[in-house]
Motif scaffolding. Structure first.
Motif, PDB file in Angstrom:
ATOM      1  N   TYR A 270       0.563  -0.864  -0.158  1.00  0.00           N
ATOM      2  CA  TYR A 270       0.142   0.562   0.230  1.00  0.00           C
ATOM      3  C   TYR A 270       1.032   1.157  -0.109  1.00  0.00           C
ATOM      4  O   TYR A 270       1.784   1.415   0.975  1.00  0.00           O
ATOM      5  N   LEU A 271       0.587   2.195  -0.438  1.00  0.00           N
ATOM      6  CA  LEU A 271       1.581   2.420  -0.986  1.00  0.00           C
ATOM      7  C   LEU A 271       0.903   4.804  -0.671  1.00  0.00           C
ATOM      8  O   LEU A 271      -0.148   4.670  -1.860  1.00  0.00           O
ATOM      9  N   ASP A 272       1.211   5.410   0.404  1.00  0.00           N
ATOM     10  CA  ASP A 272       0.836   6.742   0.018  1.00  0.00           C
ATOM     11  C   ASP A 272       1.642   7.395   0.751  1.00  0.00           C
ATOM     12  O   ASP A 272       2.627   7.232   0.881  1.00  0.00           O
ATOM     13  N   SER A 273       1.170   8.690   0.879  1.00  0.00           N
ATOM     14  CA  SER A 273       2.650   9.456   1.306  1.00  0.00           C
ATOM     15  C   SER A 273       3.328   8.972   2.643  1.00  0.00           C
ATOM     16  O   SER A 273       2.364   8.657   3.860  1.00  0.00           O
ATOM     17  N   GLY A 274       4.697   9.147   2.540  1.00  0.00           N
ATOM     18  CA  GLY A 274       5.036   8.897   3.917  1.00  0.00           C
ATOM     19  C   GLY A 274       4.665   7.223   4.694  1.00  0.00           C
ATOM     20  O   GLY A 274       5.662   6.498   5.210  1.00  0.00           O
ATOM     21  N   ILE A 275       4.701   6.136   2.941  1.00  0.00           N
ATOM     22  CA  ILE A 275       4.659   4.624   4.117  1.00  0.00           C
ATOM     23  C   ILE A 275       3.962   3.843   2.559  1.00  0.00           C
ATOM     24  O   ILE A 275       3.507   4.216   1.363  1.00  0.00           O
ATOM     25  N   ARG A 276       4.827   2.708   2.412  1.00  0.00           N
ATOM     26  CA  ARG A 276       5.152   1.773   1.439  1.00  0.00           C
ATOM     27  C   ARG A 276       4.905   0.221   2.287  1.00  0.00           C
ATOM     28  O   ARG A 276       5.978  -0.036   2.682  1.00  0.00           O
ATOM     29  N   GLU A 277       3.780  -0.169   2.420  1.00  0.00           N
ATOM     30  CA  GLU A 277       4.098  -0.961   3.433  1.00  0.00           C
ATOM     31  C   GLU A 277       3.084  -2.444   3.481  1.00  0.00           C
ATOM     32  O   GLU A 277       2.046  -1.879   2.333  1.00  0.00           O
ATOM     33  N   ARG A 278       3.253  -3.666   3.171  1.00  0.00           N
ATOM     34  CA  ARG A 278       3.125  -4.318   2.998  1.00  0.00           C
ATOM     35  C   ARG A 278       1.198  -5.127   3.608  1.00  0.00           C
ATOM     36  O   ARG A 278       0.871  -4.551   4.084  1.00  0.00           O
ATOM     37  N   ILE A 279       0.316  -5.080   2.182  1.00  0.00           N
ATOM     38  CA  ILE A 279      -1.110  -5.668   2.688  1.00  0.00           C
ATOM     39  C   ILE A 279      -0.716  -7.304   2.322  1.00  0.00           C
ATOM     40  O   ILE A 279      -0.762  -7.764   2.198  1.00  0.00           O
ATOM     41  N   GLU A 280      -1.564  -7.315   3.508  1.00  0.00           N
ATOM     42  CA  GLU A 280      -2.099  -9.130   4.083  1.00  0.00           C
ATOM     43  C   GLU A 280      -3.315  -9.021   4.105  1.00  0.00           C
ATOM     44  O   GLU A 280      -3.696  -8.331   4.907  1.00  0.00           O
ATOM     45  N   GLN A 281      -4.040 -10.040   3.972  1.00  0.00           N
ATOM     46  CA  GLN A 281      -5.492 -10.622   4.154  1.00  0.00           C
ATOM     47  C   GLN A 281      -5.501 -11.283   5.532  1.00  0.00           C
ATOM     48  O   GLN A 281      -4.444 -12.772   6.133  1.00  0.00           O
ATOM     49  N   LYS A 282      -6.274 -11.298   6.531  1.00  0.00           N
ATOM     50  CA  LYS A 282      -6.488 -12.033   8.171  1.00  0.00           C
ATOM     51  C   LYS A 282      -7.912 -12.450   7.958  1.00  0.00           C
ATOM     52  O   LYS A 282      -8.727 -11.467   7.769  1.00  0.00           O
ATOM     53  N   GLY A 283      -8.283 -13.047   7.502  1.00  0.00           N
ATOM     54  CA  GLY A 283      -9.395 -13.552   7.262  1.00  0.00           C
ATOM     55  C   GLY A 283     -10.370 -13.128   6.300  1.00  0.00           C
ATOM     56  O   GLY A 283     -10.157 -12.828   4.890  1.00  0.00           O
ATOM     57  N   GLU A 284     -11.766 -12.550   6.308  1.00  0.00           N
ATOM     58  CA  GLU A 284     -12.016 -11.906   5.404  1.00  0.00           C
ATOM     59  C   GLU A 284     -11.709 -10.401   5.242  1.00  0.00           C
ATOM     60  O   GLU A 284     -12.144  -9.545   3.877  1.00  0.00           O
ATOM     61  N   ASP A 285     -10.516  -9.965   6.457  1.00  0.00           N
ATOM     62  CA  ASP A 285     -10.637  -8.328   6.217  1.00  0.00           C
ATOM     63  C   ASP A 285      -8.759  -8.008   5.462  1.00  0.00           C
ATOM     64  O   ASP A 285      -8.293  -9.141   5.829  1.00  0.00           O
ATOM     65  N   PHE A 286      -9.056  -6.871   5.133  1.00  0.00           N
ATOM     66  CA  PHE A 286      -7.181  -6.408   4.429  1.00  0.00           C
ATOM     67  C   PHE A 286      -6.588  -5.645   5.433  1.00  0.00           C
ATOM     68  O   PHE A 286      -7.149  -4.844   5.126  1.00  0.00           O
ATOM     69  N   TYR A 287      -5.383  -6.009   5.355  1.00  0.00           N
ATOM     70  CA  TYR A 287      -4.962  -4.682   6.265  1.00  0.00           C
ATOM     71  C   TYR A 287      -3.090  -4.445   5.412  1.00  0.00           C
ATOM     72  O   TYR A 287      -3.214  -5.527   5.331  1.00  0.00           O
ATOM     73  N   VAL A 288      -2.425  -3.456   6.042  1.00  0.00           N
ATOM     74  CA  VAL A 288      -1.511  -2.637   5.910  1.00  0.00           C
ATOM     75  C   VAL A 288      -0.871  -2.662   7.000  1.00  0.00           C
ATOM     76  O   VAL A 288      -1.008  -1.572   8.311  1.00  0.00           O
ATOM     77  N   LEU A 289       0.130  -3.740   6.968  1.00  0.00           N
ATOM     78  CA  LEU A 289       1.131  -3.650   7.784  1.00  0.00           C
ATOM     79  C   LEU A 289       1.669  -2.312   8.326  1.00  0.00           C
ATOM     80  O   LEU A 289       2.147  -1.138   8.003  1.00  0.00           O
ATOM     81  N   ASN A 290       1.735  -2.273   9.812  1.00  0.00           N
ATOM     82  CA  ASN A 290       2.437  -1.264  10.722  1.00  0.00           C
ATOM     83  C   ASN A 290       1.128   0.194  10.510  1.00  0.00           C
ATOM     84  O   ASN A 290       2.570   1.154  10.359  1.00  0.00           O
ATOM     85  N   THR A 291       0.800   0.029  10.060  1.00  0.00           N
ATOM     86  CA  THR A 291      -0.752   0.981  10.014  1.00  0.00           C
ATOM     87  C   THR A 291      -1.795   0.790  10.668  1.00  0.00           C
ATOM     88  O   THR A 291      -2.018  -0.802  11.012  1.00  0.00           O
ATOM     89  N   ASN A 292      -2.648   1.698  10.684  1.00  0.00           N
ATOM     90  CA  ASN A 292      -4.370   1.302  11.644  1.00  0.00           C
ATOM     91  C   ASN A 292      -5.352   1.526  10.496  1.00  0.00           C
ATOM     92  O   ASN A 292      -6.514   0.701  10.754  1.00  0.00           O
TER      93      ASN A 292
END
Length: 519
Positions: A270-292
Motif C-alpha cells: 500500500y503506497l501513500d504519502s510516507g507509507i509503503r507497507e505490505r498488504i496482508e489478508q486476515k480472515g475476510e479483511d485486508f490490513y496494511v502492516l504497521n498502520t491502522n
C-alpha cells in the motif's frame, strides 16, 4: 583505454545458476522465452502485442513526467518514435542510489543504450528506444542513501519514510550536498534544483545519457497503474501470481537451483504519502502492516478502481508491470536479477504477457595507472587478478623464502628417526611404538609452530611485495566485493570526464565476458 576480455567462469564471481542460463542449459529452457542472443529479437518482435491505446497512454505519461526538463533532440526523437507501432523498447532498471551509487548503475545503462543501437543495425525497419526504469517506489532507504568513493562512505541521514522517490531534498540534504565539494557540477545542479529525489535522479540521468537517446520512466504514475488493475485484483483476491511463482520456484529447486525471490500471497504494497507497507489478508479483511488501515474486500476493490496508484508491486510483479506498460523486448540486469526473472515465467503466462529476452548487463573492472604499475611490478597477467590472491601470497612467500617455511627436511629427518626407533623399541614393548608415534606428531606440531614464526619473519621481509598485492586486491575487490558493486563512478569520472564515452566504445551487450579496462 586498453581492453581485456575474461570468461565469466574464470572470474569466480558468478553463480552456477546464472552461468548455466547463459550457456542455454536445456533444463532451464522452460523458465524463459528466448535465448539471450541477437537472433531471438525477430521472434520477440512478432510476439509483442502492444495496443495503440497502451502506446498512447505511455507516450502521454512520459511527456507528463518530462515536464520541466529541457530535452535533447535525441530524446525528442525517441518520444516521437514511441508513438509508432514499429517502435519497441529495451529496458534496464535500478534504485535511486545517491550520485548513481555503485559503478554497475552506469554499466546497466550503457549496455542498454548500446543494445538499442545494435538492434537498429540488425533490424532497420524498426526503432528501438533504450529505457531506464526508475525505481521510485522502492522504500529501502538504507540501501540507497550513500555512495562510496576512495574508500570513504558518504551518507545522507533523514527520518523520512515511504517511497524514496518522494523523499524531499530538505535542509538536511542540502547540508549533505555542501559537504561534497568534489562532486561534478551536473550532480550539484540536479540535486539543488529539485524538490524530490526522483526529480533529481531524472535530471542527472538525463544529463548523462539524454544525448544518447535514453528515456526515463517512473512507474509511480496513476495512468500507467490504471492499466494494471486486473493484475492487482487477481493478486490480492485470488493469489494467482503467488501460486504460479511458487510452482516455478519449486521446479527450479528440484533441479538444484536456489530461488532469489520469495513470493507472497499478496505481492502489493500500500503506497501513500510516507507509507509503503505490505498488504496482508486476515480472515475476510485486508490490513496494511504497521498502520491502522483496514479494508473489507469491497472497500479494497473500490480503492483499486479509484486509486490504483496506491498499489505498488513487489519484486514478483514489478517485472510484469514493466512488460505490460512498455512495448518491451528485453531486460538487462545483473546476475541476481536475471536469475529471479526465471521464477516468473508462470506469472507472465497467467496474464498472457510475452516474456522478454533476458540479457546480463556488461560486467567490468577499471584499472587506473597506479594499480597498473603495481600489477606490472608483480609481473601479473590480467587473468591473475581473478585468481585466489590469498593462495598467491602464501605461494609467493614460500617461493622467495630464505628458509624452508615448511620445514620439509626437518620433518623427514624426525619421521625417519621416530619411525626407526619406534620399530626397535616395539621389540621390547609393543606399546612403545604408539608412544614414539605420538611423540612424532608432537614434534611435527612444534615444527609447524616454528614454521609459522619463520613465515611471519619472511612476510615482514617481503612486506613491500605483499602490501602491493593487498593494495591491488582492495582496489579490485574493496571490502571483498567486486569493484563494480561498491565503488562510485566519480572515482574514475573525476579524473577522466570521458569515462562514460569510453564505456560506450568498449561495451558489447551481447558479449558475455568480463571487460577489464586499463586507463
Amino acid at each position: 583505454m586498453k581492453k581485456h576480455l575474461i570468461d565469466l567462469e574464470k572470474t569466480n564471481q558468478f553463480s552456477t545458476f546464472f552461468l548455466d542460463y547463459l550457456k542455454g542449459k536445456a533444463e532451464l529452457r522452460p523458465f524463459y522465452g528466448h535465448l539471450p542472443k541477437i537472433e531471438s529479437f525477430e521472434e520477440a518482435i512478432k510476439k509483442k502485442d502492444f495496443t495503440a491505446e497502451y502506446r498512447k497512454t505511455l507516450c502521454q505519461s512520459l511527456e507528463r513526467q518530462y515536464q520541466g526538463v529541457e530535452l535533447f533532440e535525441e530524446e525528442k526523437s525517441q518520444l516521437s518514435h514511441l508513438k509508432s507501432e514499429n517502435t519497441f523498447t529495451v529496458t534496464t532498471g535500478h534504485q535511486l542510489n545517491l550520485f548513481t551509487g555503485p559503478l554497475y548503475f552506469i554499466y546497466k545503462i550503457v549496455s542498454t543504450i548500446n543494445l538499442a543501437a545494435r538492434l537498429k543495425k540488425e533490424y532497420p525497419a524498426y526503432n528501438f528506444v533504450p529505457m531506464y526504469w526508475m525505481a521510485s517506489e522502492d522504500h529501502d532507504f538504507a540501501e540507497i542513501n550513500y555512495f562510496k568513493l576512495d574508500g570513504k562512505k558518504y551518507a545522507w541521514q533523514t527520518n523520512q519514510t515511504g517511497a524514496v522517490g518522494d523523499f524531499n531534498l530538505d535542509a538536511s540534504f542540502q547540508e549533505f550536498l555542501k559537504s561534497l565539494s568534489f562532486a561534478p557540477e551536473l550532480f550539484k545542479k540536479a540535486y539543488s534544483s529539485s524538490k524530490t529525489l526522483k526529480e533529481a535522479v531524472r535530471k542527472y540521468v538525463h544529463e548523462l545519457f539524454g544525448e544518447k537517446g535514453l528515456l526515463i520512466i517512473d512507474g509511480h504514475d496513476v495512468e500507467l497503474k490504471a492499466q494494471f488493475k486486473e493484475v492487482m485484483k487477481e493478486d490480492v483476491f485470488n493469489h494467482g501470481p503467488y501460486k504460479e511463482a511458487t510452482l516455478k520456484t519449486e521446479s527450479l529447486e528440484s533441479l538444484g537451483y536456489g530461488g532469489q525471490i520469495f513470493p507472497r500471497e499478496i505481492n502489493f504494497f500500500y503506497l501513500d504519502s510516507g507509507i509503503r507497507e505490505r498488504i496482508e489478508q486476515k480472515g475476510e479483511d485486508f490490513y496494511v502492516l504497521n498502520t491502522n488501515l483496514k479494508f473489507s474486500k469491497t472497500e479494497l476493490n473500490e480503492l483499486i478502481e479509484q486509486h490504483p496508484e496506491r498499489f505498488s508491486p513487489n519484486v514478483v510483479l514489478r517485472p510484469l508491470y514493466q512488460e505490460m506498460i512498455l512495448p518491451n523486448l528485453a531486460y538487462l540486469g545483473g546476475p541476481a536479477e536475471v536469475v529471479y526473472w526465471l521464477q516468473l515465467k508462470g506469472v507472465f503466462k497467467l496474464f498472457k504477457t510475452p516474456f522478454p529476452i533476458l540479457l546480463p548487463r556488461n560486467f567490468a573492472l577499471l584499472l587506473n595507472a597506479e594499480v597498473q604499475r603495481k600489477i606490472q611490478k608483480l609481473e601479473w597477467r590480467i587473468e591473475d587478478l581473478f585468481s585466489d590472491l590469498d593462495k598467491w601470497r602464501r605461494d609467493f612467500v614460500c617461493k622467495h623464502a630464505q628458509e624452508d617455511i615448511e620445514m620439509t627436511v626437518e620433518k623427514k629427518a624426525i619421521e625417519s628417526l621416530f619411525d626407526a626407533r619406534g620399530e626397535s623399541a616395539a621389540l621390547l614393548d609393543k606399546s612403545l611404538k604408539e608412544a614414539f608415534e605420538s611423540a612424532k606428531v608432537r614434534s611435527f606440531k612444534i615444527l609447524d609452530q616454528m614454521g609459522r614464526k619463520v613465515r611471519k619473519a619472511e612476510e615482514r621481509r617481503q612486506k613491500v611485495m605483499l602490501d602491493r598485492s593487498s593494495a591491488i586486491e582492495e582496489f579490485i575487490k574493496p571490502g571483498g566485493s567486486p569493484q563494480e558493486r561498491v565503488v562510485n563512478m566519480m572515482q574514475f569520472y573525476l579524473e577522466d570526464p570521458e569515462l562514460i564515452e569510453k564505456l560506450f566504445e568498449h561495451f558489447d551487450p551481447l558479449d558475455f565476458r568480463m571487460v577489464v579496462l586499463e586507463n
